[in-house]
Design a protein around this motif. Structure first.
Motif, PDB file in Angstrom:
ATOM      1  N   ALA A 268       0.907  -1.121  -0.021  1.00  0.00           N
ATOM      2  CA  ALA A 268       0.137  -0.105  -0.121  1.00  0.00           C
ATOM      3  C   ALA A 268       0.879   1.145   0.019  1.00  0.00           C
ATOM      4  O   ALA A 268       0.713   2.373  -0.775  1.00  0.00           O
ATOM      5  N   ARG A 271       2.367   1.774  -3.594  1.00  0.00           N
ATOM      6  CA  ARG A 271       1.187   2.203  -4.198  1.00  0.00           C
ATOM      7  C   ARG A 271       1.071   3.905  -4.096  1.00  0.00           C
ATOM      8  O   ARG A 271       0.977   4.714  -5.008  1.00  0.00           O
ATOM      9  N   SER A 276       1.511   8.102 -10.897  1.00  0.00           N
ATOM     10  CA  SER A 276       0.566   7.468 -11.828  1.00  0.00           C
ATOM     11  C   SER A 276       1.199   6.549 -12.730  1.00  0.00           C
ATOM     12  O   SER A 276       0.626   5.489 -12.903  1.00  0.00           O
ATOM     13  N   GLU A 319      -1.984  -7.835  -5.309  1.00  0.00           N
ATOM     14  CA  GLU A 319      -3.325  -7.707  -5.943  1.00  0.00           C
ATOM     15  C   GLU A 319      -4.274  -7.070  -4.920  1.00  0.00           C
ATOM     16  O   GLU A 319      -5.056  -6.267  -5.378  1.00  0.00           O
ATOM     17  N   ASN A 320      -4.262  -7.464  -3.677  1.00  0.00           N
ATOM     18  CA  ASN A 320      -4.940  -6.838  -2.660  1.00  0.00           C
ATOM     19  C   ASN A 320      -4.972  -5.265  -2.770  1.00  0.00           C
ATOM     20  O   ASN A 320      -5.892  -4.421  -2.166  1.00  0.00           O
ATOM     21  N   GLU A 321      -3.722  -4.799  -2.977  1.00  0.00           N
ATOM     22  CA  GLU A 321      -3.264  -3.516  -2.882  1.00  0.00           C
ATOM     23  C   GLU A 321      -3.391  -2.847  -4.577  1.00  0.00           C
ATOM     24  O   GLU A 321      -3.067  -1.691  -4.497  1.00  0.00           O
ATOM     25  N   ASN A 322      -4.045  -3.629  -5.296  1.00  0.00           N
ATOM     26  CA  ASN A 322      -4.431  -3.003  -6.648  1.00  0.00           C
ATOM     27  C   ASN A 322      -3.407  -2.368  -7.358  1.00  0.00           C
ATOM     28  O   ASN A 322      -3.366  -1.631  -8.220  1.00  0.00           O
ATOM     29  N   LEU A 323      -2.056  -3.337  -7.078  1.00  0.00           N
ATOM     30  CA  LEU A 323      -0.918  -2.863  -8.047  1.00  0.00           C
ATOM     31  C   LEU A 323      -0.812  -4.026  -9.210  1.00  0.00           C
ATOM     32  O   LEU A 323      -1.476  -4.964  -9.177  1.00  0.00           O
ATOM     33  N   ILE A 324      -0.267  -3.626 -10.532  1.00  0.00           N
ATOM     34  CA  ILE A 324      -0.146  -4.441 -11.461  1.00  0.00           C
ATOM     35  C   ILE A 324       1.253  -4.951 -11.539  1.00  0.00           C
ATOM     36  O   ILE A 324       2.089  -4.387 -11.691  1.00  0.00           O
ATOM     37  N   LYS A 390       1.238   1.050 -11.669  1.00  0.00           N
ATOM     38  CA  LYS A 390      -0.047   1.449 -11.243  1.00  0.00           C
ATOM     39  C   LYS A 390      -0.927   1.255 -12.814  1.00  0.00           C
ATOM     40  O   LYS A 390      -2.180   1.600 -12.638  1.00  0.00           O
ATOM     41  N   ASP A 391      -0.217   1.498 -13.731  1.00  0.00           N
ATOM     42  CA  ASP A 391      -0.815   1.738 -15.280  1.00  0.00           C
ATOM     43  C   ASP A 391      -0.262   0.673 -16.228  1.00  0.00           C
ATOM     44  O   ASP A 391       0.952   0.462 -16.263  1.00  0.00           O
TER      45      ASP A 391
END
Length: 407
Positions: A268, A271, A276, A319-324, A390-391
């Protein structure tokens, strides 16, 4: 009773090779299938069989360190390699190499691992100080000139330790896809080698953070000596206290000290700190198997709070922290070769190390380096590199850019 149980345990565990043990009461026993060179141990403590049954890794490590266990011809690596090969033979699952009365102990050890990894701020600094605040001079006895205390990258078997560490840094820099003037964060910067290399060779501005006072002192002095103190800033602080944007984040050999309860917090923070279109590269020792527990001897004497993650544990947190996850690479045997160089150089400089500390300390470190090399060579210890963003558009769509830069 204890001697009989001990023989039963070793008879089940040591199926390959030759292990001979001379017990303190004069008994001699042999285990294995007779293949390979014989490894001969002598126990000088009659209580050692009981202690090994109750806690094998802790008892053996302590007995070797204080001299209650000696090895013929001081063949320490031969002994630990034989033991680890046999323990790992059933897909690396230690429980399959135990017998019925040990299984509850293994289960308890696994159940306590999250408690042992509660690396809250104060405890994290204490854990770091235990290992990394030892004298810089000690580490210079066995590391490369740049003080890289993590896995080198051996492009050929004949690469020197110095070359392997240069190649490791170049490979990581390529994965970061750097451009001049970018801001880079180095989480767990050690003695500063990665940060200084990125600043000098790639023209970026780096903030390195560490909890080790000794590493911070050395890194700051190195930056000043190299004329990079205006381009590289080293801070004595916890990465969790940072709150500023970075184009790139690199973390080499630090994730092993985070602890499973803090994985979400760690990713987290990555991230949050990344811009961005930023990129992060996390380089960590990994477990090529299911989650397990850290050796009690390692926890007590070498890396308090340390833990080697299974890939499933790291990826779940990512994955839980929405990182790619944009790239995953697994290095096999590179760390075995790295530690072989460290072990050989430490042993070549054993007199100097003994002068700095004492004989027990040096036996402890010999044991640490030997079991580490043997684990990477004979068990399921590897290195993971996670490239994160993140992108989806932050990086080229093929891996060609990596090899164009490091060729």
């Amino acid at each position: 009773m204890w001697t009989a149980l001990f023989k039963q345990m070793l008879g089940k565990m040591i199926q390959r090779g030759q292990l001979e043990i001379n017990l303190a009461d004069g008994q001699k026993c042999a285990f294995g299938d007779g293949s390979g060179e014989v490894v001969s141990l002598t126990f000088h403590d009659p209580a050692l069989p009981r202690k090994i049954i109750q806690n094998p890794d802790l008892a053996v490590g302590e007995a070797y360190t204080d001299g209650r266990l000696t090895i013929a011809n001081d063949d320490l690596y031969g002994f630990v390699a034989l033991a680890i090969r046999n323990i790992a033979r059933n897909s690396g699952r230690f429980a399959n190499s135990t017998i019925w009365w040990q299984r509850p102990l293994v289960g308890i050890r696994k159940s306590l691992r999250r408690l042992q990894q509660r690396n809250i701020l104060g405890r994290a600094q204490e854990n770091v100080a235990h290992h990394y605040d030892l004298s810089e001079d000690l580490y210079r006895l066995f590391l490369d000139e740049d003080l890289q205390y993590s896995c080198g990258y051996f492009r050929t078997p004949d690469d020197s330790l110095e070359m392997a560490q240069v190649q490791k840094k170049a490979h990581i820099a390529a994965k970061l896809d750097l451009s001049p003037e970018q801001r880079v964060l180095d989480i767990g910067c050690g003695w500063g080698g990665m940060a200084l290399t990125l600043a000098r060779d790639y023209g970026v501005n780096v903030v390195g953070v560490t909890l080790s006072r000794e590493q911070h002192r050395v890194a700051c002095q190195r930056a000043k000596d190299m004329g990079l103190d205006g381009q590289v800033e080293f801070r004595l602080m916890d990465y969790r206290d940072l709150d500023e944007p970075f184009d790139r984040i690199v973390s080499v050999g630090m994730f092993e000290h985070v602890g499973v309860p803090h994985y979400g917090e760690y990713f987290a923070k990555i991230r949050k700190l990344l811009v961005s279109d930023g990129i992060a590269l996390v380089h960590t020792i990994g477990r090529a198997g299911p989650p397990n527990a850290t050796s009690k001897w390692i926890l007590k004497y070498i890396f308090p709070g340390g833990y080697v993650p299974a890939m499933s544990e790291a990826l779940t947190a990512i994955e839980n922290e929405n990182l790619i996850t944009t790239d995953i690479e697994i290095w096999r045997l590179h760390y075995a070769e790295t530690i072989r160089h460290w072990r050989e150089q430490f042993e070549a400089n054993i007199d100097a190390a003994t002068h700095m500390y004492d004989a027990d300390f040096c036996r402890m470190w010999r044991y640490y380096l030997a079991i580490s090399e043997a684990s990477f060579r004979n068990d399921r210890q590897v290195v993971f590199q996670f490239q994160l963003s993140k992108d989806l558009n932050s990086l080229p769509i093929t891996r060609d850019y990596l090899y164009d830069r490091v060729s």
